[in-house]
Design an enzyme around this catalytic site. Sequence first.
Site, PDB file in Angstrom:
ATOM      1  N   CYS A 172     157.047  15.087   4.652  1.00 25.17           N
ATOM      2  CA  CYS A 172     157.383  16.398   4.102  1.00 25.17           C
ATOM      3  C   CYS A 172     157.527  17.388   5.250  1.00 25.17           C
ATOM      4  O   CYS A 172     156.580  17.595   6.012  1.00 25.17           O
ATOM      5  CB  CYS A 172     156.310  16.899   3.138  1.00 25.17           C
ATOM      6  SG  CYS A 172     156.664  18.579   2.559  1.00 25.17           S
ATOM      7  N   GLY A 220     171.055  16.504  -0.176  1.00 25.99           N
ATOM      8  CA  GLY A 220     172.367  16.596  -0.812  1.00 25.99           C
ATOM      9  C   GLY A 220     173.423  15.802  -0.067  1.00 25.99           C
ATOM     10  O   GLY A 220     173.139  15.148   0.944  1.00 25.99           O
ATOM     11  N   GLY A 268     171.432  12.245  -0.772  1.00 30.23           N
ATOM     12  CA  GLY A 268     172.725  12.755  -1.223  1.00 30.23           C
ATOM     13  C   GLY A 268     173.464  11.895  -2.210  1.00 30.23           C
ATOM     14  O   GLY A 268     174.682  12.016  -2.357  1.00 30.23           O
ATOM     15  N   GLY A 327     168.213  12.346  -6.121  1.00 31.88           N
ATOM     16  CA  GLY A 327     167.417  13.546  -5.888  1.00 31.88           C
ATOM     17  C   GLY A 327     168.140  14.813  -6.295  1.00 31.88           C
ATOM     18  O   GLY A 327     168.124  15.219  -7.463  1.00 31.88           O
TER      19      GLY A 327
END
Lengths: 315, 279
Positions: A141, A228, A255, A276
Site C-alpha cells: 500500500c 486504471g 487496469g 479493480g
Amino acid sequence: MSAPATGTKVDMRVQLGPLELKNPVTTASGTFGYGTEYRQLYDPTHLGGVFLKALTMAPRPGNKPWRIYETPSGMLNSIGLQNVGIEEFFAKKEPFCRELAAKGTAVFANLAAQTVEEFQQLVERLEETDCIAAYELNVSCPNVKRGGCQFGTDPALLRELVSSVRPGTKRPLIVKLAPQVTDIAAMARVSVEAGADIISLINTFPAMAIDAEKRRPILATVTGGLSGPAVKPIALRMVHAVRQAVDVPIVGMGGIMTWKDAAEFLLAGASAVAVGTANFVHPPSPLEILAGLEEYCRRHGFARVSELTGALELP
Amino acid sequence: MNAPRTTNPIEQESAAPVLSNRHFIGKVVEAEEVAPEIWIHGYRLPEVARHAQPGQFVHLRLNDGTAPLLRRPFSILDVYPGEGVARILFKVVGTGTRILAGKRPGETVDVLAPLGTSFRVPENVRRLVLVAGGIGMVPLYFLSRELSAARPGIEIDYWFGARSGQEVYLLEDLRQWCRRVEAVTEDGSAGHKGRVPDHASEWRDADMIAACGPIAMLRAVQDVTADWPVPVHAALESFMGCGLGACLGCVLDTVDGFERVCTEGPVFDLRRLRLEVST
C-alpha cells in the site's frame, strides 16, 4: 487442447495452488468493499473470488480528503487503509463473507499491518472463521506512513514477514507485490522461498497530481496510488516477468477493464485476474469479463479457461 | 425552459434498458444551454423519475472509452414521474462536462441513480430558507419545487449567490413556487451586490436552513448560524469514485470522523461537518 463445438460449455474453473475457483474473475482489494456494496447492482456470488478491503487489527480512519483524483486513463487514490478493524469485521462483515463462501465464491482477506506481529495477530484472529479461503498480505500500500510498501520493497523485510506469518496458518498465503521495485521477479522469488503459495500483482504505483493554479498537490497526502488502464502495459510486463521467475499461481491485475484485458493477463501467465478500477467505471464489468472470456475460449478452441494461463506464444 | 412542464413533450417509448435497479441507460430527451456554459439535460429514466428525492444524484459515465475514466456525479434538478424524465443542470468546467454538453437528444447516457441521501424537512417547518451558491442551486431547486407542491402554505425563501448575473438562472421558475427569490452577485450585475451570507440577518425567522455551494460559502453559513436553534442542512460534493460506498474515496471530515459523500451524504447536517476552505 481440444476444440469444443460451438455452444459447448467452457470449463471456467481455475486452480490457485490448493484452491479451486469456479472462474478466474475476482475483484481487487479496496475496490469492492466487503462485497455488500455491490449487492444493490448484481449478485457477487457469480464471481470466482472477492478480495476484501484491507483489514487491520484496530479500526483506521484513513487519510484526509481529497483522497481520489482522475488522471489520464487512470486514477489516483490515497484512502489510507480506512477500515472497520478486525472486531467490527467479525460483527458486521463476516456474515456476508460466509454467504459468498457458501456459494463457492472464494473470499480473500487482505491484511495490512505495520509490524510482523500485527500480521500474525490478524491471521490468528481470522483462523477463527472458515469463510476465508486465503490471506493476501498487503505489503504494497503506497498510502500509509508506516508499514505499507516498506515490506514490499525491501527483500529482507519481505522474507522475514512471509516466513513469520507462514507457520500461523495452513491456508494459502498470497503476497501482493508493489510495482515500484527494480526487479519485481526477485520480490516474487523471495516471497515464494519464504512460503508464499500465490503471488498477486500489481498494487498501485506511487504517483501524484498537482493543481498548477493553486500550486498545491491535489491529494491531501501529496502522493497516492495510480491505477486504471494507464498502468495496464506495465502490469502485463510484470506478470510476464514473475511468470518466468516462479512456479506458483499468479493473480494478475492492473487496469483490467474488458475481457480482452483479462485474456491478456492470463496469456501473460496469470491463473486468475482481479478487476479493480473498472468496478467504479462500470459496475457489471466483472460479469461481462467473465462472459467475454468464456466466449474467447470458445472462439479459440480452448475447452478450459485454465489453458490460457501462460499460453503466450513468444517470438 | 421557464415554466414547469405541464404537458408531455416526450413521445411514449419503451422503457429504458435496465441493467439493475440502480443502473440504467437513458435517452437524452432535452439538452438546453440555459446560460453560458450552463446546461439542462433531461434523460428518460422512469425509475429514477419515480424514486429520486431532492439532494440525490446521478453518477454518469461520459463515454465508453478510458478518458475520461471515472463517472461524474450530478445533482438532480427535478423529475417528471409522469413522463419518466429526470433532469440535471451542470456547468461546463472541464473535459468531462464538455463531453456531456455535446450530447444531443436521441443519444444515450449511462447512469447509476438515484444515489445518496436526500433533504429531510421536518413536518413542523413552516418557513424554509435556501442558500445556494452557483451550481449549488440545483438540489435546492428540486427541494423547493417538491416541497411547495407537497406542503401548500410552506414559505420558501431562495437566496441565489453567484459571481455575476450571467451565473444566475431559472429565477422565473423559482418565483413560481418560492415566496421570495433573491439574487446576490459578487459584481452586483444582478440582484444585491455582495455574498449570500451577508444577508443572514434576513434568515432569522426560518425554521430550517438548507444550503449548497462552495466550501467557503458553507463555512460562512456554518459560522453565522452556529447558535441558531434550527436545523441547518447542506448538500456537499467531492471527487468521487464508485458512488456506491465501496471505494471510500469521497469522504469529508465530520465530528464523527470521515463520512462518504456518496452514502452518508451528499446531504449532511452542516454543523457536523469539519470543512476546510483549502479543500
